[in-house]
Design an enzyme around this catalytic site. Sequence first.
Site, PDB file in Angstrom:
ATOM      1  N   GLY A  12      -6.931  18.515 -21.949  1.00 17.97           N
ATOM      2  CA  GLY A  12      -6.734  17.137 -22.424  1.00 17.97           C
ATOM      3  C   GLY A  12      -7.585  16.864 -23.646  1.00 17.97           C
ATOM      4  N   GLY A  16      -9.359  10.980 -26.572  1.00 14.58           N
ATOM      5  CA  GLY A  16     -10.243  10.357 -25.585  1.00 14.58           C
ATOM      6  C   GLY A  16     -11.448  11.195 -25.177  1.00 14.58           C
ATOM      7  N   ASP A  59       1.147  22.109 -21.105  1.00 16.01           N
ATOM      8  CA  ASP A  59       0.946  21.032 -20.138  1.00 16.01           C
ATOM      9  C   ASP A  59       0.230  21.652 -18.924  1.00 16.01           C
ATOM     10  OD1 ASP A  59       1.195  19.180 -18.111  1.00 16.01           O
ATOM     11  OD2 ASP A  59       3.286  18.686 -18.554  1.00 16.01           O
ATOM     12  N   ASN A  86     -10.449  17.922 -17.749  1.00 13.70           N
ATOM     13  CA  ASN A  86     -10.366  16.517 -18.152  1.00 13.70           C
ATOM     14  C   ASN A  86      -8.937  15.981 -18.152  1.00 13.70           C
ATOM     15  OD1 ASN A  86     -11.003  14.009 -19.849  1.00 13.70           O
ATOM     16  ND2 ASN A  86      -9.667  15.191 -21.204  1.00 13.70           N
ATOM     17  N   SER A 139     -13.185   9.803 -11.158  1.00 20.05           N
ATOM     18  CA  SER A 139     -13.141   8.377 -11.523  1.00 20.05           C
ATOM     19  C   SER A 139     -13.799   7.564 -10.411  1.00 20.05           C
ATOM     20  CB  SER A 139     -11.688   7.925 -11.670  1.00 20.05           C
ATOM     21  OG  SER A 139     -11.601   6.513 -11.747  1.00 20.05           O
ATOM     22  N   TYR A 152      -2.923   6.707  -8.016  1.00 21.59           N
ATOM     23  CA  TYR A 152      -3.953   7.141  -8.975  1.00 21.59           C
ATOM     24  C   TYR A 152      -5.284   7.325  -8.259  1.00 21.59           C
ATOM     25  CZ  TYR A 152      -7.283   7.254 -12.774  1.00 21.59           C
ATOM     26  OH  TYR A 152      -8.296   7.649 -13.603  1.00 21.59           O
ATOM     27  N   LYS A 156      -7.667  10.798  -7.730  1.00 18.49           N
ATOM     28  CA  LYS A 156      -9.072  10.938  -8.120  1.00 18.49           C
ATOM     29  C   LYS A 156      -9.962  11.185  -6.903  1.00 18.49           C
ATOM     30  CE  LYS A 156      -8.648  10.827 -12.552  1.00 18.49           C
ATOM     31  NZ  LYS A 156      -9.021  11.986 -13.373  1.00 18.49           N
ATOM     32  N   VAL A 185     -13.321   3.121 -19.289  1.00 15.12           N
ATOM     33  CA  VAL A 185     -13.564   3.799 -20.566  1.00 15.12           C
ATOM     34  C   VAL A 185     -12.417   3.419 -21.492  1.00 15.12           C
ATOM     35  CG1 VAL A 185     -14.012   5.995 -21.726  1.00 15.12           C
ATOM     36  CG2 VAL A 185     -14.455   5.775 -19.255  1.00 15.12           C
ATOM     37  N   PHE A 189      -6.179   5.550 -22.093  1.00 16.51           N
ATOM     38  CA  PHE A 189      -5.912   5.483 -20.655  1.00 16.51           C
ATOM     39  C   PHE A 189      -5.006   4.304 -20.271  1.00 16.51           C
ATOM     40  CE2 PHE A 189      -7.065   3.837 -16.456  1.00 16.51           C
ATOM     41  CZ  PHE A 189      -6.921   4.950 -15.651  1.00 16.51           C
TER      42      PHE A 189
HETATM   43  C1  8X3 Z   1     -10.379   4.990 -14.759  1.00 20.75           C
HETATM   44  C2  8X3 Z   1     -11.180   3.916 -14.153  1.00 20.75           C
HETATM   45  O1  8X3 Z   1     -11.202   1.771 -12.817  1.00 20.75           O
HETATM   46  O2  8X3 Z   1      -9.413   2.050 -14.399  1.00 20.75           O
HETATM   47  O3  8X3 Z   1     -10.306   6.112 -13.957  1.00 20.75           O
HETATM   48  O4  8X3 Z   1      -9.406   3.299 -12.384  1.00 20.75           O
HETATM   49  S1  8X3 Z   1     -10.236   2.723 -13.417  1.00 20.75           S
END
Ligand code: 8X3
Length: 252
Positions: A12, A16, A59, A86, A139, A152, A156, A185, A189
């Site tokens: 990645g 970023g 990818d 990453n 995360s 998501y 993580k 961050v 994202f």
């Molecule tokens: C990114 C942080 O809080 O947007 O992984 O999930 S959050």
Amino acid sequence: MDSPSKIALVTGASSGIGAATALALGQLGYHLILCGRRSERLQALAAELPVPSQVLCFDVADLAAATQAWEALPAHWQRIDVLVNNAGNAHGLGPIHQGALADWDAMIDSNVRGLLYLTRLVSPGMVERRSGHIVNIGSIAGRQAYANGAVYCATKSAVAMLSDGMRIDLNPHGIKVTNIEPGMVETEFSLVRFKGDENRAAAVYKGLQPLAAQDVADTIAWILQRPAHVMVGEVLLLPTAQASATVVNRAI
Ligand code: 8X3
């Protein structure tokens, strides 16, 4: 004879946290393998680096492409000292009963499968050489679920548990494993999560100062400069305005 330069592979790397980390490691003298899907950006980054580099365009979720890219690397470039897993993203934000299956698949593919594939390709050499450091980008979402982010957050959380398991399996071989868990961050994202909706993306960071990619890169650089006997296992890295996944002070 001088000892050979260390080699870091960053996935990645086209933007970023990945791009900032590649630059930070380049400044530390690491030779870089820049992996990503956007060739032009990777080439531009390679041109900025003060060190030799290789660009691998694939990818991470495509095992055949990842394997082919890896096998095409000259043998001396396969001696990876640092793997920064990453690559990953959030796609969509919505309740579980309305989830878009394609978004779920994309997150599981890049955030979990991709991390595993690269680790599987790179870690045997580390074991053979009894040396190496794997840095996973998790995360705060891997610690605390939040509304509309179940998948998501689950990916993580998988990164956190995989990091723990990897640390155990690689312990007999002297390999370090770190899980960095950033909060907010400001990178692409949110733009990716909201499929290019700039207003929604900007609203995420409204009224507070989020972390910059550079803050995460600086932390990784610091971790990699610890002495051989010191392993930073995990880091929860937050903007001062963020106390948890959902408690944020927007009063600035
Ligand atoms: C990114 C942080 O809080 O947007 O992984 O999930 S959050």
